[in-house]
Write a protein that holds these residues in place. Structure first.
Motif, PDB file in Angstrom:
ATOM      1  N   CYS A   1     -11.604  -5.576  11.178  1.00 41.96           N
ATOM      2  CA  CYS A   1     -11.203  -5.245   9.803  1.00 41.96           C
ATOM      3  C   CYS A   1      -9.927  -6.000   9.437  1.00 41.96           C
ATOM      4  N   ALA A   2     -10.059  -6.947   8.499  1.00 41.87           N
ATOM      5  CA  ALA A   2      -8.874  -7.703   8.068  1.00 41.87           C
ATOM      6  C   ALA A   2      -7.852  -6.794   7.396  1.00 41.87           C
ATOM      7  N   ALA A   3      -8.318  -5.741   6.733  1.00 43.89           N
ATOM      8  CA  ALA A   3      -7.393  -4.840   6.049  1.00 43.89           C
ATOM      9  C   ALA A   3      -6.541  -4.036   7.020  1.00 43.89           C
ATOM     10  N   ALA A   4      -6.972  -3.934   8.284  1.00 48.18           N
ATOM     11  CA  ALA A   4      -6.210  -3.173   9.278  1.00 48.18           C
ATOM     12  C   ALA A   4      -4.877  -3.834   9.589  1.00 48.18           C
ATOM     13  N   ARG A   5      -4.723  -5.110   9.238  1.00 42.26           N
ATOM     14  CA  ARG A   5      -3.460  -5.791   9.515  1.00 42.26           C
ATOM     15  C   ARG A   5      -2.372  -5.394   8.533  1.00 42.26           C
ATOM     16  N   ASP A   6      -2.740  -4.757   7.427  1.00 45.64           N
ATOM     17  CA  ASP A   6      -1.792  -4.508   6.341  1.00 45.64           C
ATOM     18  C   ASP A   6      -1.317  -3.059   6.254  1.00 45.64           C
ATOM     19  N   ILE A   7      -1.720  -2.220   7.186  1.00 44.78           N
ATOM     20  CA  ILE A   7      -1.394  -0.808   7.045  1.00 44.78           C
ATOM     21  C   ILE A   7      -0.208  -0.430   7.923  1.00 44.78           C
ATOM     22  N   ALA A   8       0.270   0.794   7.728  1.00 47.40           N
ATOM     23  CA  ALA A   8       1.334   1.345   8.557  1.00 47.40           C
ATOM     24  C   ALA A   8       0.733   2.360   9.525  1.00 47.40           C
TER      25      ALA A   8
ATOM     26  N   THR B   1       0.833  -1.184   0.000  1.00 47.29           N
ATOM     27  CA  THR B   1       0.000   0.000   0.000  1.00 47.29           C
ATOM     28  C   THR B   1       0.874   1.242   0.000  1.00 47.29           C
ATOM     29  N   SER B   2       0.667   2.117  -0.980  1.00 47.68           N
ATOM     30  CA  SER B   2       1.407   3.382  -1.050  1.00 47.68           C
ATOM     31  C   SER B   2       0.449   4.543  -0.904  1.00 47.68           C
ATOM     32  N   GLU B   3       0.769   5.435   0.010  1.00 43.01           N
ATOM     33  CA  GLU B   3       0.038   6.684   0.172  1.00 43.01           C
ATOM     34  C   GLU B   3       0.938   7.807  -0.327  1.00 43.01           C
ATOM     35  N   ILE B   4       0.516   8.483  -1.394  1.00 44.82           N
ATOM     36  CA  ILE B   4       1.305   9.565  -1.975  1.00 44.82           C
ATOM     37  C   ILE B   4       0.544  10.868  -1.775  1.00 44.82           C
ATOM     38  N   ALA B   5       1.152  11.796  -1.062  1.00 44.75           N
ATOM     39  CA  ALA B   5       0.578  13.117  -0.875  1.00 44.75           C
ATOM     40  C   ALA B   5       1.656  14.147  -1.179  1.00 44.75           C
ATOM     41  N   LEU B   6       1.367  15.034  -2.116  1.00 39.43           N
ATOM     42  CA  LEU B   6       2.328  16.071  -2.529  1.00 39.43           C
ATOM     43  C   LEU B   6       3.647  15.454  -2.957  1.00 39.43           C
ATOM     44  N   ARG B   7       3.584  14.420  -3.773  1.00 40.72           N
ATOM     45  CA  ARG B   7       4.757  13.713  -4.310  1.00 40.72           C
ATOM     46  C   ARG B   7       5.507  12.922  -3.253  1.00 40.72           C
ATOM     47  N   TYR B   8       5.094  12.976  -1.987  1.00 39.91           N
ATOM     48  CA  TYR B   8       5.799  12.256  -0.922  1.00 39.91           C
ATOM     49  C   TYR B   8       5.103  10.922  -0.691  1.00 39.91           C
ATOM     50  N   ALA B   9       5.827   9.833  -0.940  1.00 41.63           N
ATOM     51  CA  ALA B   9       5.231   8.491  -0.915  1.00 41.63           C
ATOM     52  C   ALA B   9       5.645   7.738   0.338  1.00 41.63           C
ATOM     53  N   ARG B  10       4.671   7.162   1.009  1.00 39.76           N
ATOM     54  CA  ARG B  10       4.906   6.267   2.145  1.00 39.76           C
ATOM     55  C   ARG B  10       4.342   4.893   1.772  1.00 39.76           C
ATOM     56  N   THR B  11       5.209   3.906   1.688  1.00 40.66           N
ATOM     57  CA  THR B  11       4.830   2.582   1.187  1.00 40.66           C
ATOM     58  C   THR B  11       4.977   1.541   2.282  1.00 40.66           C
ATOM     59  N   ALA B  12       3.936   0.753   2.483  1.00 42.90           N
ATOM     60  CA  ALA B  12       3.948  -0.335   3.458  1.00 42.90           C
ATOM     61  C   ALA B  12       3.877  -1.668   2.721  1.00 42.90           C
ATOM     62  N   VAL B  13       4.824  -2.550   2.999  1.00 41.64           N
ATOM     63  CA  VAL B  13       4.868  -3.878   2.405  1.00 41.64           C
ATOM     64  C   VAL B  13       4.548  -4.884   3.518  1.00 41.64           C
ATOM     65  N   VAL B  14       3.441  -5.587   3.372  1.00 38.52           N
ATOM     66  CA  VAL B  14       3.012  -6.542   4.395  1.00 38.52           C
ATOM     67  C   VAL B  14       2.929  -7.929   3.780  1.00 38.52           C
ATOM     68  N   THR B  15       3.670  -8.872   4.354  1.00 38.18           N
ATOM     69  CA  THR B  15       3.721 -10.237   3.844  1.00 38.18           C
ATOM     70  C   THR B  15       3.341 -11.215   4.944  1.00 38.18           C
ATOM     71  N   TYR B  16       2.476 -12.171   4.602  1.00 37.80           N
ATOM     72  CA  TYR B  16       2.033 -13.203   5.539  1.00 37.80           C
ATOM     73  C   TYR B  16       2.584 -14.557   5.083  1.00 37.80           C
ATOM     74  N   ILE B  17       3.166 -15.289   5.994  1.00 34.48           N
ATOM     75  CA  ILE B  17       3.602 -16.648   5.688  1.00 34.48           C
ATOM     76  C   ILE B  17       3.131 -17.569   6.802  1.00 34.48           C
ATOM     77  N   ARG B  18       3.120 -18.854   6.476  1.00 33.83           N
ATOM     78  CA  ARG B  18       2.702 -19.841   7.472  1.00 33.83           C
ATOM     79  C   ARG B  18       3.576 -21.076   7.362  1.00 33.83           C
ATOM     80  N   ASN B  19       3.975 -21.608   8.498  1.00 33.25           N
ATOM     81  CA  ASN B  19       4.744 -22.845   8.566  1.00 33.25           C
ATOM     82  C   ASN B  19       3.814 -23.981   8.998  1.00 33.25           C
ATOM     83  N   PRO B  20       3.361 -24.819   8.048  1.00 31.63           N
ATOM     84  CA  PRO B  20       2.422 -25.894   8.396  1.00 31.63           C
ATOM     85  C   PRO B  20       3.112 -27.150   8.935  1.00 31.63           C
ATOM     86  N   ALA B  21       4.448 -27.145   8.958  1.00 28.46           N
ATOM     87  CA  ALA B  21       5.195 -28.337   9.361  1.00 28.46           C
ATOM     88  C   ALA B  21       5.183 -28.509  10.878  1.00 28.46           C
TER      89      ALA B  21
END
Length: 944
Positions: free
Chosen positions: A905-912, A68-88
């Motif tokens: 809100c499931a989307a709340a887990r992915d924000i900064a 998710t990137s929020e760009i305001a006045l050319r200033y970009a704040r980008t959050a990268v959220v990755t989920y993984i699971r170990n089923p072993a």
């Protein structure tokens, strides 16, 4: 892509945990490695014994990746959220990788492992260096994994994921978008390392002016020049505009089939490009390209008034200037071209091809010289085009000295351009690299101007280039200063010069030196410090030239070239040795081909700004398609802000120039606007420019007011990971964060060629597996998606730091030190245990909430418009509005949504954290809510 410094490389070493009678410790360090070669050393500790097992490992699964990137006045704040699971049923290791733009600063990182959080803090590097050195002294090896996109930095961290548990990685980075060729470019690297069932990219743009252009080209490899309006657009990108076209939300949700298609395209294009690169022993570029989608690009521009754009909010201001509808200033450009022996083959072919096109792009009224150099220097005379081509002589190491004749520049007429194209088509590579003499000659040509030198100069054997006996240097005019008592004081511009002996509006040429080389100086003066010092001193006066350095390939000394350009009004670009090198050269020239304004000054009344707060506010030249940006702090009590821009622009007949002035008057609002990130934009720009100033300087001493010390303080205050700071990841049960007030010396921010120099060593033993995920690129072969056995789960104790240092462009090694080693210095951390604070409120997956959490009040505390807002938290069931969820204007995906309690809100887990301040709402009697997409309400997490 921009052409600049090469990619930052990170690597990982993993070592097994050993049984011990005392609590064990895990220490992860990412530190700069000055040597790009792999260092392998044997551990003095005995190898552990591990019980063999025949059970097959179930690989770690990458379940979701949201960017998710929020760009305001050319200033970009980008959050990268990755989920993984170990089923072993046993622990496995996962590596999180993100490929960042080279201009970005990491500003936050949180790992959630089995419900426990690891929050990152930014700290100076002294403690990290000590930990790094102690780890190396214990005999643990290192390896390098090359980044896979131009002009990018590579962040990597590797963690142990417990059996049947999940992990969440949340990385935030920030950057000010640069305007090139008339558009702002926002690039997101999508290199997850595997197919992702749930992948989504959201870019939300909010500007103060109407969006005049908005393009989303097809996903690219990240190794091409910038896309244009002629490139195919991404048919799967959904664009929604709003707020009178001042806002836009772009979403891209490639399914698994689309990801497979993009991976195949990426692999094919990368193979084609690498076919033209020089191969080195140990190069790992032939690694499998699984999991590499490419680069998602958003390009846009805004409507702008002729007076520029000035925004003031909450004590800060930003001033944008991107002139349009002005005739280009006439220029005198000197092309300084390296044709030494190392340019043989495809390089010189590409140089010839590019120069023929570039010469054809010269503007009417421009003047130009072509300076060719190898062991000697030659200024080409256009009369050579009428003569038969001479038979070339080839020598890799040396070439005969040629008599040097300085010539007046040629006017860019069609006839002269055609002759120049014939000359460059005959360029041949031979001899050594005499950089000093070539640039010395170029500056003489600039000083003499279009009239040319007064006489021919023949170099002596001991001095490849001698000064002419007669010089026509124009010295800086002496200014007579008159101050009017009634005139307001102006910050750093407190005077008006009068009675100048030189007419500023008379016919003048903008001086530019475009210097291309693929190597180090090997002939004549070879001390790069002396070269920079002499040339910078000589390049002065009214005809001071901008020197743009082009580093062709991996062997050019980019540190030297960058410093040379920084000291001389220009910048350095890295031209990658690939199939499109000629296109890269042409793209670079397009950015500097049309100067529109010269001697630009942003003037601010001294009583209206805070002393010392201004960023760079004098610009030698502003080019067509670019933008000048100035930021600062507004003084208390200012009602109207009255900046002014002055400079010189061209006139329609092209033979003179006129005064350019832009006054402005902007009311200072007392109400804080949350969407205007002016404070962080100011901090980012200030740190970037201070680091450039530090890199350009020869001074080694670090004083209170030195650029290094100033940059460090601001980086620590705003938690930017820079070449002066480190990212320390602390266990969630540590009682306090690290001290962020120290100061440290900075190493050089440059690296060796970006190619893999080794392999990643797995843990000894058997029974687990390793997988790598992220947005960076394919893992090394040993870390491919196939399982890799290693020892049992690492046992860790509290207060285990992990560190990431950014050097802009450097190699990094990551270590996990075994528990049997002596305790490493961690004095900055306490070891008292306490439970995960967010777990009490069922917010384990909302790592951003840690920044606002007040456990005493059971609330999140936000600062909004200078007022503290208290949002209550529940330890029981999620509060709901009795009459149903209320609607809200903009949810996390940019569309309308509903206001619900954060845990619903499931989307709340992915924000900064910064995004929550824009998205929060209240539920019932003041409980913490968020504007949530309706399809993300009451969705159970797939990672649990």
């Amino acid at each position: 892509m921009r052409f600049g410094s090469t990619a930052l490389c990170l690597a990982l070493l993993v070592a097994a945990a050993y049984p011990a009678a005392v609590p064990t410790q895990e220490t992860m360090v990412v530190a700069r490695s000055d040597d790009a070669q792999t260092t392998n050393a044997e551990s003095s500790s005995p190898a552990p014994t591990t019980e063999a097992t025949t059970e097959a490992s179930v690989p770690i699964k990458l379940t979701k990746m949201h960017v998710t990137s929020e760009i305001a006045l050319r200033y970009a704040r980008t959050a990268v959220v990755t989920y993984i699971r170990n089923p072993a049923k046993r622990a496995q290791e996962a590596t999180f990788r993100v490929l960042l733009p080279e201009t970005a600063f990491i500003s936050g990182f949180v790992m959630t492992l089995d419900g426990k959080q690891y929050k990152a803090y930014v700290k100076e590097k002294e403690e990290a260096k000590q930990i790094y050195n102690d780890a190396v002294s214990q005999g643990f090896g290192a390896a390098h994994v090359a980044a896979k996109a131009r002009d990018s930095n590579h962040f990597t961290v590797s963690v142990n994921v417990e059996p049947n548990s999940a992990a969440i990685f949340n990385l935030t980075y920030e950057e000010l978008l640069v305007r090139r060729n008339g558009v702002y470019n926002h690039a997101i690297n999508l290199h997850p390392g595997a197919l992702v069932p749930d992948m989504k990219v959201t870019v939300h743009i909010k500007e103060s002016q109407k969006l005049s252009q908005l393009r989303v080209p097809e996903v690219r490899t990240g190794n091409e020049v910038d896309a244009t309006d002629e490139d195919a657009q991404n048919s799967l990108a959904v664009i929604e505009k709003g707020n009178k076209d001042k806002e836009a939300t772009i979403t891209f949700t490639p399914d698994v089939n689309e990801q497979k298609r993009l991976m195949e395209i990426y692999a094919a294009k990368t193979k084609e490009s690498q076919a033209h690169q020089t191969r080195w022993y140990g190069d790992e570029e032939e690694n499998d390209k699984e999991g590499m989608l490419g680069q998602f690009i958003v390009q846009y521009d805004v409507d702008r008034s002729k007076s520029g754009e000035v925004l003031v909010n909450d004590g800060y201001f930003v001033h944008f200037l991107a002139p349009t509808s002005l005739p280009p200033l006439r220029k005198h450009v000197v092309f300084v071209l390296d044709t030494s022996g190392s340019m043989m083959g495809r390089k010189v072919d590409q140089l010839r091809d590019a120069m023929k096109t570039i010469l054809g792009k010269l503007n009417p009224g421009d003047y130009f010289n072509i300076v060719e150099f190898d062991s000697s220097v030659e200024v080409h005379d256009l009369k050579e085009a009428d003569e038969p081509e001479k038979k070339p002589t080839f020598s890799y190491y040396d070439s005969p000295q040629k008599p040097l004749k300085l010539l007046a520049p040629s006017l860019a007429t069609p006839e002269n351009i055609e002759k120049a194209q014939i000359i460059v088509s005959r360029l041949q590579a031979s001899g050594g690299t005499n950089i000093y003499s070539a640039l010395d000659v170029a500056l003489d040509l600039i000083r003499f101007g279009k009239e040319g030198p007064p006489k021919t100069v023949t170099p002596s054997p001991d001095q490849p280039h001698a000064e002419p006996e007669v010089q026509t240097t124009v010295e800086p005019a002496t200014e007579t200063v008159v101050l009017q008592e009634s005139a307001p004081k102006v910050a750093e511009e407190t005077s008006v010069a009068v009675d100048e002996p030189v007419d500023e509006t008379a016919e003048q040429l903008e001086p530019i030196v475009i210097f291309l080389t693929d190597g180090d100086p090997t002939v004549g003066v070879t001390d790069t410090t002396r070269i920079i010092s002499h040339l910078s001193e000589k390049n002065s006066g009214r005809r001071r030239a901008a020197i743009f350095s082009l580093a062709f390939g991996e062997d050019a000394d980019r540190k030297f070239l960058r410093k040379l350009s920084l000291r001389n009004e220009g910048f350095m670009r890295h031209i990658y040795e690939a199939a499109d090198a000629a296109l890269q050269l042409r793209d670079f020239y397009r950015q500097v081909s049309s100067p529109l304004l010269a001697d630009v000054k942003f003037i601010y009344p001294a009583e209206q700004i805070k002393e010392g707060s201004l960023t760079k506010h004098k610009f030698r030249t502003v080019y067509d398609g670019s933008e000048a940006v100035v930021a600062g702090r507004v003084a208390d009590g200012v009602i109207d802000f009255t900046p002014e821009v002055s400079g010189f622009c061209g006139v329609d007949d092209g033979f003179a120039r006129k005064k350019y002035q832009l006054p402005a008057k902007v009311p200072v609002s007392k109400v804080k606007s949350e969407y205007l990130p002016l404070e962080r934009l100011w901090a980012y720009l200030t740190v970037k420019q201070l680091l450039d100033e530090k890199d350009a300087s020869d001074a080694d001493q670090k004083t209170e007011n030195s650029p290094e010390n100033k940059a460090l303080k601001i980086a620590l205050q705003y938690e930017f990971v820079t070449s002066l700071t480190s990212l320390v990841v602390v266990k969630p049960n540590a009682t306090k964060a690290v001290d962020a007030e120290s100061v440290d010396d900075n190493a050089s921010p440059y690296n060796r060629p970006a190619w893999s120099a080794g392999y990643i060593q797995p843990l000894s033993g058997g029974g687990g597996s390793v997988a790598a995920f992220g947005l960076s690129g394919v893992p090394a072969p040993q870390y491919s998606f196939a399982s890799q056995s290693y020892g049992g789960p690492l046992q860790v104790q509290d207060s285990a730091p992990a560190m990431f240092e950014s050097e802009d462009v450097a190699d990094y090694d990551s270590f996990i030190a075994p528990s049997s080693t002596p305790a490493l210095p961690t004095t900055q951390l306490a070891t008292t245990e306490r439970p995960n604070r967010l777990a009490e409120y069922h917010l384990e997956e909302c790592s951003w909430a840690e920044e606002f959490l007040n456990s005493t009040l059971d609330a999140l505390l936000l600062n909004v418009n200078g007022t503290q807002v208290t949002l209550k938290l529940s330890k029981d069931d999620a509060p709901k509005r009795p009459e149903g969820d209320a609607s809200c204007g903009r949810a996390t995906d940019g569309a309308a949504g509903a206001c619900v309690y954060v845990t619903r809100c499931a989307a709340a887990r992915d924000i900064a954290a910064a995004q929550y301040q824009d998205l929060y709402c209240t539920v019932n009697e003041g409980f913490a809510g968020i504007c949530c997409p309706t399809d993300k309400i009451d969705v159970i997490s797939k990672t649990n």
